[in-house]
Each structure stands twice: as structure tokens, then as C-alpha cells.
Design a protein around this motif. Structure first.
Motif, mmCIF file in Angstrom:
data_model
loop_
_atom_site.group_PDB
_atom_site.id
_atom_site.type_symbol
_atom_site.label_atom_id
_atom_site.label_comp_id
_atom_site.label_asym_id
_atom_site.label_seq_id
_atom_site.Cartn_x
_atom_site.Cartn_y
_atom_site.Cartn_z
ATOM 1 N N SER A 1 0.859 -1.191 0.000
ATOM 2 C CA SER A 1 0.000 0.000 0.000
ATOM 3 C C SER A 1 0.891 1.235 0.000
ATOM 4 C CB SER A 1 -0.918 -0.005 1.229
ATOM 5 O OG SER A 1 -1.713 1.163 1.257
ATOM 6 N N GLN A 2 0.896 1.969 -1.114
ATOM 7 C CA GLN A 2 1.737 3.155 -1.225
ATOM 8 C C GLN A 2 1.216 4.283 -0.341
ATOM 9 O OE1 GLN A 2 4.555 3.753 -2.956
ATOM 10 N NE2 GLN A 2 4.677 1.607 -3.566
ATOM 11 N N PRO A 3 2.109 5.080 0.262
ATOM 12 C CA PRO A 3 1.667 6.237 1.042
ATOM 13 C C PRO A 3 1.138 7.330 0.124
ATOM 14 C CG PRO A 3 4.052 6.230 0.864
ATOM 15 C CD PRO A 3 3.582 4.934 0.265
ATOM 16 N N ALA A 4 0.386 8.262 0.712
ATOM 17 C CA ALA A 4 -0.168 9.360 -0.075
ATOM 18 C C ALA A 4 0.925 10.286 -0.580
ATOM 19 C CB ALA A 4 -1.180 10.142 0.763
ATOM 20 N N PHE A 5 2.029 10.405 0.173
ATOM 21 C CA PHE A 5 3.119 11.300 -0.189
ATOM 22 C C PHE A 5 4.447 10.550 -0.114
ATOM 23 C CE2 PHE A 5 -0.317 13.891 1.395
ATOM 24 C CZ PHE A 5 -0.387 14.922 0.464
ATOM 25 N N LYS A 6 5.362 10.891 -1.004
ATOM 26 C CA LYS A 6 6.683 10.271 -1.009
ATOM 27 C C LYS A 6 7.609 10.900 0.026
ATOM 28 C CE LYS A 6 6.299 7.126 -4.195
ATOM 29 N NZ LYS A 6 6.476 5.677 -3.877
ATOM 30 N N GLY A 7 7.416 12.195 0.293
ATOM 31 C CA GLY A 7 8.247 12.891 1.254
ATOM 32 C C GLY A 7 7.600 12.968 2.620
ATOM 33 N N SER B 1 -5.169 8.474 -6.424
ATOM 34 C CA SER B 1 -4.636 7.683 -7.543
ATOM 35 C C SER B 1 -3.128 7.621 -7.406
ATOM 36 C CB SER B 1 -5.027 8.329 -8.881
ATOM 37 O OG SER B 1 -4.348 9.570 -9.061
ATOM 38 N N ASP B 2 -2.470 6.961 -8.354
ATOM 39 C CA ASP B 2 -1.014 6.907 -8.332
ATOM 40 C C ASP B 2 -0.401 8.298 -8.447
ATOM 41 O OD1 ASP B 2 -1.110 4.193 -8.124
ATOM 42 O OD2 ASP B 2 -0.780 3.800 -10.261
ATOM 43 N N LYS B 3 -1.132 9.239 -9.036
ATOM 44 C CA LYS B 3 -0.591 10.563 -9.280
ATOM 45 C C LYS B 3 -1.038 11.623 -8.284
ATOM 46 C CE LYS B 3 0.111 10.165 -14.283
ATOM 47 N NZ LYS B 3 -0.163 10.784 -15.603
ATOM 48 N N PHE B 4 -2.226 11.475 -7.716
ATOM 49 C CA PHE B 4 -2.836 12.591 -6.998
ATOM 50 C C PHE B 4 -3.192 12.228 -5.565
ATOM 51 C CE2 PHE B 4 -6.811 15.121 -6.104
ATOM 52 C CZ PHE B 4 -6.156 16.321 -5.906
ATOM 53 N N SER B 5 -2.759 13.104 -4.605
ATOM 54 C CA SER B 5 -3.083 12.956 -3.184
ATOM 55 C C SER B 5 -3.414 14.320 -2.598
ATOM 56 C CB SER B 5 -1.909 12.350 -2.408
ATOM 57 O OG SER B 5 -1.575 11.075 -2.870
ATOM 58 N N LYS C 1 1.813 13.887 -9.389
ATOM 59 C CA LYS C 1 2.990 13.286 -10.003
ATOM 60 C C LYS C 1 3.009 13.596 -11.493
ATOM 61 C CE LYS C 1 5.504 8.889 -9.834
ATOM 62 N NZ LYS C 1 5.412 7.476 -9.383
ATOM 63 N N ILE C 2 4.107 14.199 -11.975
ATOM 64 C CA ILE C 2 4.182 14.583 -13.383
ATOM 65 C C ILE C 2 5.113 13.679 -14.189
ATOM 66 C CG2 ILE C 2 3.602 16.987 -12.923
ATOM 67 C CD1 ILE C 2 6.576 17.669 -13.152
ATOM 68 N N SER C 3 5.920 12.879 -13.527
ATOM 69 C CA SER C 3 6.766 11.898 -14.209
ATOM 70 C C SER C 3 7.081 10.790 -13.216
ATOM 71 C CB SER C 3 8.048 12.545 -14.740
ATOM 72 O OG SER C 3 8.923 12.873 -13.674
ATOM 73 N N LYS C 4 7.894 9.844 -13.632
ATOM 74 C CA LYS C 4 8.152 8.677 -12.793
ATOM 75 C C LYS C 4 8.723 9.042 -11.439
ATOM 76 C CE LYS C 4 10.150 4.051 -13.064
ATOM 77 N NZ LYS C 4 10.931 3.097 -13.894
ATOM 78 N N ARG C 5 9.561 10.102 -11.403
ATOM 79 C CA ARG C 5 10.238 10.442 -10.159
ATOM 80 C C ARG C 5 10.084 11.902 -9.751
ATOM 81 N NH1 ARG C 5 12.469 6.141 -8.544
ATOM 82 N NH2 ARG C 5 13.078 4.535 -10.020
#
Length: 280
Positions: free
Chosen positions: A36-42, A168-172, A204-208
Motif C-alpha cells: 500500500s503506497q503512502p499518499a506522499f513520497k516525502g 490515484s497513483d498521481k494525486f493525493s 505526479k508529473i513523471s516517474k520520479r
């Protein structure tokens, strides 16, 4: 402003793509263990905290930097002459609880924090809920100016409920109701008890690379200070997340950032900075 953001975007893209080969193995490992991915990477959205926590026994070293007012131009070399730095360490006691200690040069502020997960987004529950508490000590206060100063007068406190949803994978998005108490304050410009509500998001605008934004409304009606508004960019590289940002609040400390913003976006009084997290 447009030129600055364009430069940051070009810089971020170049840095992210240059890491691609190095991170292929990391991506493969992450896919195998992803549940389960977190809502934010940072750990921060921009300067405000996100609902992401450190893993058990994981150490993070934090370096945060805020330069001076960009609008001063060459006089202060676009803020480079008036920088403020925060150094800190974060430790994951469990997967649900972490603690940290940091020190910021501006106001010579020490902060101790605890961050703890109350609920996790899954198929049965719609959001992540995380509690965050801060104890800050301002060691810059001078007894020559405050002859009756006690240690308790140096202290201020922050309590937050961080509520996020990964759509979604892009938006939190995240909502951050907050309460600040200051033992020493100037009643002519602020209250000792302050209530704020923040809204932050990540796309998220690109892979990283992702674009982040956050805004806090302070309900202290007669406060001299501004509501903090910040834009940022997350760059994921092996072992750390690098965040570039523009904000109207120069302070790195949680309480200082939320309650002592002095810049005005409308007048161009903004500060460039970055956050760097390194995990061990």
C-alpha cells in the motif's frame, strides 16, 4: 516567477532521468514488497508535515535550507546572503511511530517531535490519519531583553491531525487542522493560542517528479503575520527525496513556518529553499 519555476522543472527532470539506470533495481525491489503506497513520497508536503512515516529502525538525516527574500535582488544576491538552515534526525521506533530532534539557525530553535499513525487508508477506510506533536525551544531569547525570562518562556507547542487520501497513483490531498500554543508572545501582534487549517496536495508529473502545494489559514484574526503558502517539487533519487520549493515563510521549524510567515506572494517577497532527506 515563471522563469524560476521553468528552471526548477528543467533541473528536476534532468536529475530524475540521470538516475534512471541506477534505480532500476530499486524499482524492482519496491514492486515486490509494495502492499500500500503512502499518499506522499516525502515526510513533508512542502514545509508542512505529510502523513508519511519512517519505517521501524529507519534513520533519516534532514537538511533544510531557506534562502532570503528573492525580491532584494543583487543587494543580497537574491537571498543567498540571508540563509536559514535546519539540521535534524528522525528515527522510526515502529512502523507507526517516529521521533525527531532538529535545530534551526533562525531563532536558534530546537524542536523535538513525535509522529504517530492513528488510521491507515485501505479498502475499508478512506483516509490516512496521523498525529503530530512538536515541542520547540527558542534559545535565541536574551535575558538582557527579558530579565525575568524562565526556561518555560522559551517553549512553544504544536498539535496537528494530518488527514490524507491517495486518490490515484498521481494525486493525493491532505487536510491539516492545527493548534499552536506559545508561552512567550507579543499580544499586540498575535495570540498565544492559535488555530490553523492547512490544505496540501501532490501531483505526479513523471516517474520520479511531483509538484506539491500547501496553504495554511491562521484564524488568529489580528495576527501581524501572513498565511503560509508554498509550492514545491519532489525529486525521488536513490536513498533520498530532494524537495525544491518557493514559500512566503523563511522559517524551517514547524511552529515558525506556520505562525511567523512574513512574505507576500503578491509583492514578490518569497523565499527559495530545499529539503533533503537521506535514509540509512
Amino acid at each position: 516567477m515563471t522563469k524560476t519555476l521553468l528552471f526548477l522543472s528543467m533541473f528536476a527532470s534532468t536529475l530524475a532521468f540521470s538516475q534512471e539506470d541506477l534505480l532500476k533495481d530499486i524499482d524492482t525491489a519496491a514492486t515486490r514488497q509494495d502492499t500500500s503506497q503512502p499518499a506522499f513520497k516525502g515526510l513533508q508536503i512542502v514545509t508542512g508535515q505529510s502523513t508519511k512515516l519512517t519505517a521501524k529502525n529507519e534513520w533519516y538525516i534532514v537538511v533544510a535550507h531557506r534562502f532570503g527574500d528573492l525580491s532584494t535582488g543583487f543587494k543580497n544576491f537574491f537571498g543567498l546572503d540571508d540563509a536559514s538552515t535546519k539540521l535534524g534526525a528522525i528515527y522510526g521506533i515502529t512502523d507507526r511511530i517516529s521521533v525527531s530532534l532538529s535545530r534551526e539557525t533562525n531563532m536558534k530553535t530546537f524542536e523535538g517531535t513525535v509522529k504517530y499513525q492513528l488510521a491507515k487508508q485501505n479498502e475499508h477506510f478512506p483516509v490516512d490519519v496521523v498525529g503530530y506533536n512538536v515541542w520547540a525551544v527558542n534559545t535565541d531569547l536574551d535575558k538582557d531583553r527579558y530579565p525575568y525570562l524562565r526556561f518555560s518562556d522559551r517553549s512553544s507547542y504544536l498539535t496537528q491531525a494530518l488527514i490524507s487520501r491517495r486518490f490515484s497513483d498521481k494525486f493525493s490531498l491532505q487536510l491539516s487542522p492545527s493548534y499552536i500554543h506559545k508561552n512567550l508572545y507579543d499580544p499586540s501582534i498575535e495570540n498565544n493560542n492559535q488555530f490553523l487549517t492547512g490544505l496540501g496536495g501532490r501531483y505526479k508529473i513523471s516517474k520520479r517528479v511531483s509538484i506539491n502545494a500547501e496553504y495554511f489559514v491562521n484564524f488568529d484574526s489580528h495576527s501581524y503575520y501572513k498565511n503560509p503558502l508554498s509550492l514545491g517539487m519532489d525529486i525521488e533519487t536513490g536513498g533520498h527525496v530532494f524537495q525544491l520549493l518557493l514559500t512566503n515563510s523563511q522559517l524551517n521549524s514547524d511552529i515558525g513556518y506556520l505562525s511567523n510567515a512574513t512574505g507576500s506572494w503578491g509583492k514578490g517577497h518569497i523565499f527559495f529553499g530545499f529539503n533533503l532527506y537521506r535514509v540509512f
